[in-house]
Design a protein around this motif. Sequence first.
Motif, short mmCIF file in Angstrom:
data_model
loop_
_atom_site.label_atom_id
_atom_site.label_comp_id
_atom_site.label_asym_id
_atom_site.label_seq_id
_atom_site.Cartn_x
_atom_site.Cartn_y
_atom_site.Cartn_z
N VAL A 1 -51.22 41.65 -53.43
CA VAL A 1 -52.44 41.62 -53.52
C VAL A 1 -53.26 41.23 -54.60
O VAL A 1 -54.09 40.31 -54.56
CB VAL A 1 -53.31 43.01 -53.06
N ASP A 2 -52.87 41.85 -55.80
CA ASP A 2 -53.43 41.30 -57.06
C ASP A 2 -53.32 40.06 -57.38
O ASP A 2 -54.15 39.50 -57.85
CB ASP A 2 -53.10 42.12 -58.22
N ALA A 3 -51.94 39.62 -56.94
CA ALA A 3 -51.65 38.27 -57.37
C ALA A 3 -52.64 37.10 -56.55
O ALA A 3 -53.05 36.05 -57.06
CB ALA A 3 -50.25 37.82 -57.26
N LEU A 4 -52.68 37.52 -55.41
CA LEU A 4 -53.44 36.53 -54.26
C LEU A 4 -54.91 36.55 -54.48
O LEU A 4 -55.69 35.82 -53.79
CB LEU A 4 -53.00 36.64 -52.86
N MET A 5 -55.44 37.58 -55.41
CA MET A 5 -56.85 37.65 -55.64
C MET A 5 -57.14 37.12 -57.00
O MET A 5 -58.44 36.95 -57.52
CB MET A 5 -57.27 39.39 -55.82
N SER A 6 -56.08 36.84 -57.81
CA SER A 6 -56.25 36.16 -58.98
C SER A 6 -56.95 34.67 -59.00
O SER A 6 -57.06 34.07 -57.74
CB SER A 6 -54.97 36.08 -60.00
N ASP A 7 -57.18 34.23 -60.10
CA ASP A 7 -57.84 32.90 -60.13
C ASP A 7 -57.13 31.81 -59.48
O ASP A 7 -57.81 30.82 -58.76
CB ASP A 7 -58.11 32.29 -61.47
N GLY A 8 -55.56 31.53 -59.56
CA GLY A 8 -55.11 30.75 -58.87
C GLY A 8 -55.41 29.22 -59.42
O GLY A 8 -55.29 29.43 -60.72
N PRO A 9 -55.40 28.30 -58.95
CA PRO A 9 -55.62 27.90 -57.48
C PRO A 9 -54.13 28.25 -56.77
O PRO A 9 -53.17 27.69 -57.24
CB PRO A 9 -56.47 26.80 -57.29
N PHE A 10 -54.38 28.33 -55.38
CA PHE A 10 -52.96 28.33 -54.81
C PHE A 10 -53.43 27.74 -53.40
O PHE A 10 -54.39 27.77 -52.82
CB PHE A 10 -52.66 30.02 -54.34
N ALA B 1 -56.55 23.83 -40.81
CA ALA B 1 -56.23 23.21 -42.06
C ALA B 1 -57.60 23.42 -42.76
O ALA B 1 -58.71 23.66 -42.18
CB ALA B 1 -56.15 21.79 -41.94
N ASP B 2 -57.12 23.37 -44.12
CA ASP B 2 -58.59 23.41 -45.01
C ASP B 2 -59.60 24.67 -44.94
O ASP B 2 -60.58 24.59 -44.74
CB ASP B 2 -59.19 22.01 -44.90
N VAL B 3 -59.12 25.91 -45.10
CA VAL B 3 -59.88 26.96 -44.98
C VAL B 3 -59.80 27.41 -46.45
O VAL B 3 -59.20 27.94 -47.15
CB VAL B 3 -59.17 28.20 -44.23
N ASP B 4 -61.12 26.78 -47.20
CA ASP B 4 -61.24 26.91 -48.46
C ASP B 4 -61.49 28.50 -48.91
O ASP B 4 -62.21 29.16 -48.12
CB ASP B 4 -62.42 26.06 -48.92
N GLN B 5 -61.08 28.71 -49.95
CA GLN B 5 -61.24 30.25 -50.83
C GLN B 5 -61.60 29.86 -52.27
O GLN B 5 -61.53 28.55 -52.56
CB GLN B 5 -59.96 30.61 -50.61
N SER B 6 -62.21 30.81 -52.75
CA SER B 6 -62.66 30.74 -54.05
C SER B 6 -61.52 30.27 -55.20
O SER B 6 -61.62 30.04 -56.11
CB SER B 6 -63.27 32.17 -54.64
N ASN B 7 -60.20 30.76 -54.63
CA ASN B 7 -59.15 30.66 -55.49
C ASN B 7 -58.09 29.94 -54.75
O ASN B 7 -56.93 29.77 -55.26
CB ASN B 7 -58.34 32.06 -55.94
#
Length: 184
Positions: A62-71, A165-171
């Motif tokens: 959870v924490d990793a996928l909430m980090s800045d990324g981008p992923f 496709a292309d469901v944009d996220q903040s990270n």
Amino acid sequence: MFIPRKTAALLLSIVLGASAAVAANPDVGGAPMFATKNIVENAVNSADHTTLVAAVKAAGLVDALMSDGPFTVFAPVNDAFAALPAGTVETLLEPANKGQLTKILTAHVVAGDLSIQDLKAQAASSSDGFAHLETLSGDALSAQVRGNTVFVFDESGNAAKITIADVDQSNGVIHVVNKVLLPK
């Protein structure tokens, strides 16, 4: 032809409003996805990704996928997990199998923010017609365009279709897929 200023302004607002609606993120699993939220914040609202969310929690990602990324995340739907052999998901969710679960989940994640157009361009410019991607687990994925559809292949050659496709996220970005991709 003369168009009164108020009418022109109304038409312009309708056109601009329509183009803004087209540019908005698609709903996923019956829920709106917000580009201002991170991958986890959006995924927990999708009724189609409850198994994925449970797996991410069990793997401690959870924490990793909430980090800045981008992923870039290729996110399997519940039906994709249900198509695995009976008992597979339950076994993977056991604490003793956390390492294997983590490897499988991180085999769905690529560093960077790759849109569907990026994947198509990489595939088109490669000599074999595939976009070659390295996942966070160190495994390989390949994306190929067939008609208007992009398929993602795991190392065993199993194909997952990108259904949204292309469901944009903040990270980063999520591409919804219809199969679980498995590392060798």
